[in-house]
Enzyme design. Sequence first.
Site, PDB file in Angstrom:
ATOM      1  N   LYS A  13       0.835  -1.211   0.000  1.00 36.78           N
ATOM      2  CA  LYS A  13       0.000   0.000   0.000  1.00 36.78           C
ATOM      3  C   LYS A  13       0.872   1.264   0.000  1.00 36.78           C
ATOM      4  O   LYS A  13       0.607   2.199  -0.741  1.00 36.78           O
ATOM      5  CB  LYS A  13      -0.918   0.045   1.245  1.00 36.78           C
ATOM      6  CG  LYS A  13      -1.881  -1.121   1.348  1.00 36.78           C
ATOM      7  CD  LYS A  13      -2.884  -0.912   2.483  1.00 36.78           C
ATOM      8  CE  LYS A  13      -2.255  -0.894   3.868  1.00 36.78           C
ATOM      9  NZ  LYS A  13      -1.641  -2.176   4.275  1.00 36.78           N
ATOM     10  N   ARG A  88      -9.688   0.918   8.881  1.00 36.66           N
ATOM     11  CA  ARG A  88      -9.265  -0.449   9.179  1.00 36.66           C
ATOM     12  C   ARG A  88     -10.359  -1.223   9.891  1.00 36.66           C
ATOM     13  O   ARG A  88     -10.174  -2.396  10.199  1.00 36.66           O
ATOM     14  CB  ARG A  88      -8.037  -0.405  10.069  1.00 36.66           C
ATOM     15  CG  ARG A  88      -6.714  -0.698   9.340  1.00 36.66           C
ATOM     16  CD  ARG A  88      -5.678  -0.742  10.394  1.00 36.66           C
ATOM     17  NE  ARG A  88      -4.412  -1.303  10.095  1.00 36.66           N
ATOM     18  CZ  ARG A  88      -3.372  -0.650   9.596  1.00 36.66           C
ATOM     19  NH1 ARG A  88      -3.499   0.585   9.190  1.00 36.66           N
ATOM     20  NH2 ARG A  88      -2.210  -1.239   9.493  1.00 36.66           N
ATOM     21  N   ARG A 127      11.535  -6.369   4.283  1.00 36.04           N
ATOM     22  CA  ARG A 127      11.467  -4.933   4.559  1.00 36.04           C
ATOM     23  C   ARG A 127      12.327  -4.602   5.775  1.00 36.04           C
ATOM     24  O   ARG A 127      13.071  -3.633   5.772  1.00 36.04           O
ATOM     25  CB  ARG A 127      10.009  -4.527   4.813  1.00 36.04           C
ATOM     26  CG  ARG A 127       9.845  -3.083   5.239  1.00 36.04           C
ATOM     27  CD  ARG A 127       8.450  -2.577   4.966  1.00 36.04           C
ATOM     28  NE  ARG A 127       7.525  -2.863   6.044  1.00 36.04           N
ATOM     29  CZ  ARG A 127       6.213  -2.608   5.985  1.00 36.04           C
ATOM     30  NH1 ARG A 127       5.693  -2.108   4.900  1.00 36.04           N
ATOM     31  NH2 ARG A 127       5.446  -2.867   6.999  1.00 36.04           N
ATOM     32  N   ARG A 139      11.032  -0.764  11.982  1.00 35.70           N
ATOM     33  CA  ARG A 139       9.758  -0.597  12.678  1.00 35.70           C
ATOM     34  C   ARG A 139       9.624  -1.637  13.788  1.00 35.70           C
ATOM     35  O   ARG A 139       9.916  -2.805  13.589  1.00 35.70           O
ATOM     36  CB  ARG A 139       8.598  -0.788  11.683  1.00 35.70           C
ATOM     37  CG  ARG A 139       8.305   0.445  10.879  1.00 35.70           C
ATOM     38  CD  ARG A 139       7.238   0.190   9.838  1.00 35.70           C
ATOM     39  NE  ARG A 139       6.004  -0.367  10.384  1.00 35.70           N
ATOM     40  CZ  ARG A 139       4.860  -0.409   9.724  1.00 35.70           C
ATOM     41  NH1 ARG A 139       4.787   0.078   8.508  1.00 35.70           N
ATOM     42  NH2 ARG A 139       3.786  -0.928  10.255  1.00 35.70           N
ATOM     43  N   ARG A 150      -0.751  -8.475  13.568  1.00 37.29           N
ATOM     44  CA  ARG A 150      -1.248  -7.491  12.581  1.00 37.29           C
ATOM     45  C   ARG A 150      -2.099  -8.180  11.511  1.00 37.29           C
ATOM     46  O   ARG A 150      -3.132  -7.662  11.104  1.00 37.29           O
ATOM     47  CB  ARG A 150      -0.072  -6.760  11.934  1.00 37.29           C
ATOM     48  CG  ARG A 150       0.574  -5.764  12.887  1.00 37.29           C
ATOM     49  CD  ARG A 150       1.964  -5.370  12.437  1.00 37.29           C
ATOM     50  NE  ARG A 150       1.978  -4.625  11.205  1.00 37.29           N
ATOM     51  CZ  ARG A 150       3.058  -4.513  10.425  1.00 37.29           C
ATOM     52  NH1 ARG A 150       4.183  -5.102  10.767  1.00 37.29           N
ATOM     53  NH2 ARG A 150       2.993  -3.803   9.313  1.00 37.29           N
TER      54      ARG A 150
HETATM   55  P1  AMP Z   1       0.606   0.701   9.201  1.00 41.47           P
HETATM   56  O1  AMP Z   1       1.794   1.585   9.023  1.00 41.47           O
HETATM   57  O2  AMP Z   1      -0.577   1.136   8.373  1.00 41.47           O
HETATM   58  O3  AMP Z   1       0.921  -0.756   9.031  1.00 41.47           O
HETATM   59  O4  AMP Z   1       0.129   0.881  10.727  1.00 41.47           O
HETATM   60  C1  AMP Z   1       0.982   0.543  11.792  1.00 41.47           C
HETATM   61  C2  AMP Z   1       0.170   0.415  13.067  1.00 41.47           C
HETATM   62  O5  AMP Z   1      -0.462   1.667  13.367  1.00 41.47           O
HETATM   63  C3  AMP Z   1      -0.975  -0.599  13.020  1.00 41.47           C
HETATM   64  O6  AMP Z   1      -0.545  -1.918  13.286  1.00 41.47           O
HETATM   65  C4  AMP Z   1      -1.863  -0.060  14.141  1.00 41.47           C
HETATM   66  O7  AMP Z   1      -1.343  -0.342  15.414  1.00 41.47           O
HETATM   67  C5  AMP Z   1      -1.755   1.439  13.921  1.00 41.47           C
HETATM   68  N1  AMP Z   1      -2.760   1.924  12.947  1.00 41.47           N
HETATM   69  C6  AMP Z   1      -2.512   2.510  11.744  1.00 41.47           C
HETATM   70  N2  AMP Z   1      -3.650   2.837  11.136  1.00 41.47           N
HETATM   71  C7  AMP Z   1      -4.652   2.451  11.960  1.00 41.47           C
HETATM   72  C8  AMP Z   1      -6.068   2.491  11.880  1.00 41.47           C
HETATM   73  N3  AMP Z   1      -6.700   3.001  10.797  1.00 41.47           N
HETATM   74  N4  AMP Z   1      -6.782   1.992  12.923  1.00 41.47           N
HETATM   75  C9  AMP Z   1      -6.176   1.490  14.013  1.00 41.47           C
HETATM   76  N5  AMP Z   1      -4.852   1.391  14.149  1.00 41.47           N
HETATM   77  C10 AMP Z   1      -4.086   1.872  13.132  1.00 41.47           C
END
Ligand code: AMP
Length: 196
Positions: A13, A88, A127, A139, A150
């Site tokens: 993404k 999400r 990654r 990360r 996740r």
């Molecule tokens: P990402 O970078 O999109 O993989 O997000 C990393 C982490 O941020 C996720 O595993 C969640 O803990 C939190 N997070 C990001 N976006 C959301 C969302 N829309 N709703 C809830 N938690 C989020």
Amino acid sequence: MRLILLGPPGAGKGTQSARIVERLAIPQLSTGDMLRAAVAAETPIGLKAKDVMARGELVSDEIVVGIVADRIEAPDAERGFILDGFPRTVPQAEALDRMLAGKGMHLDAVIELKVDEEALVARIANRAAETAARGEPVRKDDNPEAFKIRLAAYKAQTAPLSEYYRGRGLLCETDGMAPIDAVTAEVEKLLQTKSA
Ligand code: AMP
């Protein structure tokens, strides 16, 4: 153009969003990036989100919806945006619908990157290794244990969004297992049909 990129962690993404940003000159709104910035800056939201994120769980709808509501008010989002990592959950999607309706706006498309689960585990490991090789911090949630959580969160809470958006005639499915450039080409084709 207002777009959502949907897909499990590691589906690409972020990579595809960055390319759409260049093409359409609209900002990428990544809730993950915004939350990581809040954690780094130790803001009240960051302090609340830090441990939840490190475990690979979802931050509360209330926090995330608040962040997005503020962000889409910014002038650079007036012409459109790509949401990466939001919504999400179904309540987040409903909150987004209300936010946009309140501004007389609507979504143009939801692009889902379909990928196979086995490949994701390898991609995430990759990654993390590439980031470490560049000497950048990895990360906290790019490890096999948090990744499993996740992925489970995605299946339980985010996957139902495909049906949510299919029912609204917005869902466009793409093969996220294709090479990066081929995925971009497919996404661009989709966007052309949307803006035609
Ligand atoms: P990402 O970078 O999109 O993989 O997000 C990393 C982490 O941020 C996720 O595993 C969640 O803990 C939190 N997070 C990001 N976006 C959301 C969302 N829309 N709703 C809830 N938690 C989020």
